[in-house]
Design an enzyme around this catalytic site. Structure first.
Site, PDB file in Angstrom:
ATOM      1  N   HIS A   1       7.399   1.375   0.368  1.00 51.36           N
ATOM      2  CA  HIS A   1       6.033   0.891   0.121  1.00 51.36           C
ATOM      3  C   HIS A   1       5.485   1.546  -1.137  1.00 51.36           C
ATOM      4  CE1 HIS A   1       4.655  -0.911   4.185  1.00 51.36           C
ATOM      5  NE2 HIS A   1       5.939  -1.106   4.009  1.00 51.36           N
TER       6      HIS A   1
ATOM      7  N   TYR B   1      -5.825   0.556   5.938  1.00 48.25           N
ATOM      8  CA  TYR B   1      -6.709   1.530   6.594  1.00 48.25           C
ATOM      9  C   TYR B   1      -8.117   0.980   6.488  1.00 48.25           C
ATOM     10  CZ  TYR B   1      -2.884   4.959   6.240  1.00 48.25           C
ATOM     11  OH  TYR B   1      -1.693   5.630   6.358  1.00 48.25           O
TER      12      TYR B   1
ATOM     13  N   PRO C   1      -3.608  11.911  12.689  1.00 48.61           N
ATOM     14  CA  PRO C   1      -2.549  11.029  12.154  1.00 48.61           C
ATOM     15  C   PRO C   1      -2.928  10.245  10.896  1.00 48.61           C
ATOM     16  CG  PRO C   1      -3.520  10.081  14.137  1.00 48.61           C
ATOM     17  CD  PRO C   1      -4.123  11.437  13.980  1.00 48.61           C
TER      18      PRO C   1
ATOM     19  N   LYS D   1       0.902  12.607   8.077  1.00 46.25           N
ATOM     20  CA  LYS D   1       1.508  13.814   7.506  1.00 46.25           C
ATOM     21  C   LYS D   1       2.308  14.646   8.511  1.00 46.25           C
ATOM     22  CE  LYS D   1       0.261  13.231   3.354  1.00 46.25           C
ATOM     23  NZ  LYS D   1       1.300  12.478   2.670  1.00 46.25           N
TER      24      LYS D   1
ATOM     25  N   TYR E   1      -1.154  11.163  -0.739  1.00 41.18           N
ATOM     26  CA  TYR E   1      -0.511  10.245   0.209  1.00 41.18           C
ATOM     27  C   TYR E   1       1.011  10.250   0.041  1.00 41.18           C
ATOM     28  CZ  TYR E   1      -0.148   6.226   3.322  1.00 41.18           C
ATOM     29  OH  TYR E   1       0.146   5.413   4.386  1.00 41.18           O
TER      30      TYR E   1
HETATM   31  C1  PHB Z   1       2.190   4.461  12.044  1.00 40.16           C
HETATM   32  O1  PHB Z   1       2.830   3.523  11.580  1.00 40.16           O
HETATM   33  O2  PHB Z   1       2.311   4.817  13.229  1.00 40.16           O
HETATM   34  C2  PHB Z   1       1.225   5.160  11.155  1.00 40.16           C
HETATM   35  C3  PHB Z   1       1.191   4.812   9.826  1.00 40.16           C
HETATM   36  C4  PHB Z   1       0.287   5.447   8.983  1.00 40.16           C
HETATM   37  C5  PHB Z   1      -0.565   6.422   9.484  1.00 40.16           C
HETATM   38  C6  PHB Z   1      -0.500   6.790  10.811  1.00 40.16           C
HETATM   39  C7  PHB Z   1       0.397   6.143  11.662  1.00 40.16           C
HETATM   40  O3  PHB Z   1      -1.449   6.994   8.645  1.00 40.16           O
END
Ligand code: PHB
Ligand code: APR
Length: 415
Positions: A74, A203, A295, A299, A387
């Site tokens: 990505h 997000y 989450p 990280k 990130y």
């Molecule tokens: C996930 O795919 O579970 C996931 C992806 C990004 C995040 C947190 C969890 O920031």
């Protein structure tokens, strides 16, 4: 029964398994003791975004073939504010870096398989694990398995047994300091065998709360919504969850969203936690045993990987060169990176979630900060740089490799 190894590793999560694999590649013996069954360990669902440094360590450990076949690179992700979307072009903003989407569950399976193929000592269902003589030069671990008591003598112990494990609890409280922030909400996650609503992650900060659209593969989606603490899963039938996701992610994503039955649904609390120091005598903590991040930004696994990258490097230096400097400085070096990832995860959570005690001023501040990010390449760069993952060693260019040591060019002179 009495056994001996060079490094006793407690816990077969990603931290313990990756450490033992990295040590094996360097010719160092270890033995992994895991409390749960193999089936349990292999079915835990966790996040799935890997920094380039984590991918590099998995390559170094020799277990990256399936990751490269099936992982999804990505180069960007989206942030949504009440339905308005903005793309963070990680690749452009970081000079060509990206992340890899590949589930932690799959990494755990790949690592377990590598251990089993080489017949490595990886013991599941080891009960009553206890750590002894951490202060002396001959530490050992005792445990029960198959109704018998066992003793494992070793040079060092790696505490990779997560937040609730025995390792951190073996450090005298008088020498351990912990730092914690509990967030007033949880994440309700759903896994479903439907194509993702976008080829990148979204997000979303919405008046109803945070939402995240993620994925595991082109045919498997992972979604989350922020829910109040104490929420009951019974109150979230799949239809309510899909409706809420559609609302919070915005019309474009909602139109592309394919609904399907959940194959997993659970609520996880959010916490920031750090224990200092990460070493006591011959015990070294790594991963969730020493720290937890919320989450947002994924990280957790990456920090576990960077800890064991540093620890493996230090153990290699001890066994190959007789040099203990890296072991002695492990805690300080690991914590320097941990705190930066803690800061990012805390900040990204604060930017994207609705806090119950947030007043109008707080909401305006959040909105202003998001708008600033949408308009300022400098602010986008800060977000993207964190990130994709900060370097393992301060001053590195982001590529992690055991044995490299700190760079000789000071960070300021390098830019
Ligand atoms: C996930 O795919 O579970 C996931 C992806 C990004 C995040 C947190 C969890 O920031
Ligand atoms: N004895 C032996 N094993 C134990 C004990 C114990 N007393 N207590 C816990 N364990 C095992 C757990 O069953 C688990 O398999 O230690 C392992 C710890 O694994 P994780 O919790 O996955 O922690 P870690 O390997 O540090 O990985 C960090 O995983 O938890 C996620 O979000 C976290 O992504 C991050 C990553």
């Amino acid at each position: 029964m009495r056994q001996r190894t060079q490094v006793a590793i407690i816990g077969a999560g990603p931290a313990g398994l990756l450490l033992s694999q990295l040590l094996h590649v360097a010719g160092i013996d270890s033995m992994v003791l895991e409390r749960r069954s193999q089936g349990h360990v292999e079915s835990r669902i966790r996040a799935g975004v890997l920094e380039q440094g984590t991918v590099g360590l998995l390559e170094q450990a020799g277990i990256a073939a399936r990751l490269h076949r099936e992982g999804l690179p990505h180069q960007g992700f989206r942030i949504a504010l009440n339905g308005e979307h903005f793309r963070i072009d990680m690749h452009r903003l970081t000079g060509g870096k990206s992340v890899m989407v590949y589930g932690q569950t799959e990494i755990t399976r790949d690592l377990i398989q590598a251990h089993q193929v080489r017949g490595a000592p990886l013991l599941f269902e080891a009960e009553q694990v206890a750590l002894h003589d951490l202060d002396g030069s001959r530490p050992f671990v005792t445990y029960r398995r198959d109704d018998a008591s066992h003793r494992l003598d070793c040079d060092y112990i790696a505490g990779c047994d997560g937040y609730h494990g025995a390792s951190r609890a073996s450090i005298p409280p008088s020498v351990l300091r912990s730092f914690e922030r509990i967030y007033p909400f949880g994440w309700l996650g759903i896994l479903a065998d439907v194509p993702p609503c976008d080829h990148e992650l979204i997000y979303s900060n919405h008046a109803n709360g945070f939402a995240l659209a993620s994925m595991r593969s082109p045919t498997r989606s992972r979604y989350y919504v922020q829910v109040p603490l104490g929420e009951d899963l019974k109150d979230w039938p799949d239809t309510r969850l899909w409706d809420e996701l559609a609302l919070r992610l915005g019309r474009g994503a909602a139109n592309r969203m394919v609904r399907g039955p959940s194959i997993e649904k659970s609520i996880a609390p959010l916490r920031s936690f750090v224990a200092e120091p990460m070493r006591h005598g011959r015990l070294f903590l790594a991963g969730d045993a020493a720290h937890i991040v919320p989450p947002t930004g994924a990280k957790g696994l990456n920090l576990a990987a960077s800890d064991v990258g540093l620890l493996a490097e230090a153990l290699v230096s001890h066994y190959h060169d007789g040099a203990d400097h890296l072991l002695e400085t492990y805690s300080a070096r690991a914590l320097a990176r941990v705190w930066k990832a803690e800061r990012f995860s805390w900040w990204f959570t604060g930017l994207t979630h609705r806090f119950p005690d947030m007043d109008d001023f707080g909401r305006r501040m959040q909105r202003a900060e998001l708008r600033y990010i949408f308009e300022s390449p400098a602010a986008q760069r800060v977000l993207a740089e964190n990130y994709v993952g900060l370097p393992l060693h301060s001053g590195d260019d982001g590529a992690w490799a055991i044995g490299e040591g700190p760079p000789t060019v000071p960070p300021m002179a390098a830019s």
